[in-house]
Scaffold this active site. Structure first.
Site, PDB file in Angstrom:
ATOM      1  CB  ILE A 131      97.492 -26.126  -0.477  1.00  0.00           C
ATOM      2  CG1 ILE A 131      96.718 -26.542   0.762  1.00  0.00           C
ATOM      3  CG2 ILE A 131      96.763 -26.558  -1.806  1.00  0.00           C
ATOM      4  CD1 ILE A 131      95.105 -25.947   0.817  1.00  0.00           C
ATOM      5  CB  SER A 132     100.037 -30.505   1.973  1.00  0.00           C
ATOM      6  OG  SER A 132     101.058 -29.788   2.551  1.00  0.00           O
ATOM      7  CD  GLN A 133      98.685 -36.455  -2.321  1.00  0.00           C
ATOM      8  OE1 GLN A 133      99.818 -36.372  -2.103  1.00  0.00           O
ATOM      9  NE2 GLN A 133      97.822 -37.647  -2.506  1.00  0.00           N
TER      10      GLN A 133
END
Ligand code: SAH
Length: 219
Positions: free
Chosen positions: A68-70
């Site tokens: 999951i992206s930052q």
């Protein structure tokens, strides 16, 4: 609201506020983007064992070698999408956990999201239903081909990195449309904003980033 996730609700408000302040400190200015990040329950998009870390500003594993992206990157990409005015239709390539799509769904009328991993897609779809998010349509396919039947798009956001910008994505941009895409190999990529003006495509640099690679085909 969701069985098995009730316990975290009490603490998450304060930690969400802390995350939003941090993103502001890092330079995110859009009030609507910050509000969307505050509202979307990121702890539901990560595995339960990692839920307590969900409001840290880091990427986290979501299984199948994906992340999951930052939140900072999600905010940066969302800002880049909105900077030309509110787009009606946004295509996302790489649904993953569904988090970026859920953040966008609070900001624009229609989100289309394409994912090549059937397990991740199934999980994201279930979560959208549970959270009663109805303006995201998803498709199981190789996103390098975009999703032509719903195009052209006012914006396209790519959350996995190709070595080169896929032509199909440029073709599916509407007039004035904005493509936000990381380009490069595993060593690091350049997040670019590509804007369509007629047959011309203007490119600009947003940031240096590190995404998982865009993998061809369905898997
Ligand atoms: N936007 C996601 C980030 C997920 S990581 C989130 O908010 O959680 C990138 C995702 O891109 C992974 O789920 C991966 O399976 C997917 N992906 C990689 N190559 C792809 C391709 N060619 N087409 C569609 N999805 C792809």
């Amino acid at each position: 609201m969701i069985a098995g996730h009730a316990g975290i609700g009490m603490t998450s408000l304060r930690t969400r506020d802390r995350l939003v302040r941090r993103l502001q400190d890092e330079g995110i200015k859009s009030a609507v983007v910050l509000e969307s990040i505050r509202e979307v329950p990121r702890h539901l998009f990560v595995e339960e064992a990692l839920a307590s870390r969900a409001y840290e500003d880091t990427a986290l594993p979501i299984g199948f070698g994906q992340t999951i992206s930052q939140p900072y990157i999600v905010a940066l990409m969302s800002e880049a999408v909105l900077a030309g005015g509110v787009p009606q239709k946004v295509l996302e390539v790489g649904t993953g956990s569904g988090y970026q799509a859920a953040v966008l769904a609070r900001l624009v009328p229609h989100v289309y999201s394409v994912e090549r991993n059937p397990n991740l897609l199934q999980r994201a779809r279930r979560l959208f239903r549970e959270l009663r998010i109805y303006n995201i349509q998803t498709n199981f396919s190789d996103g390098s081909w975009g999703w032509p039947s719903h195009g052209p798009y006012d914006a396209i956001v790519v959350t996995a990195a190709p070595l080169e910008v896929p032509k199909a994505l440029l073709e599916q941009l509407g007039e004035g449309g904005r493509l936000v895409i990381p380009v490069g190999d595993r060593g690091g990529q350049e997040l670019r904003l590509i804007t369509r003006q007629g047959d011309k495509f203007e490119e600009s640099h947003i940031a240096w980033v590190s995404f998982v690679p865009l993998v061809p085909g369905r898997g």
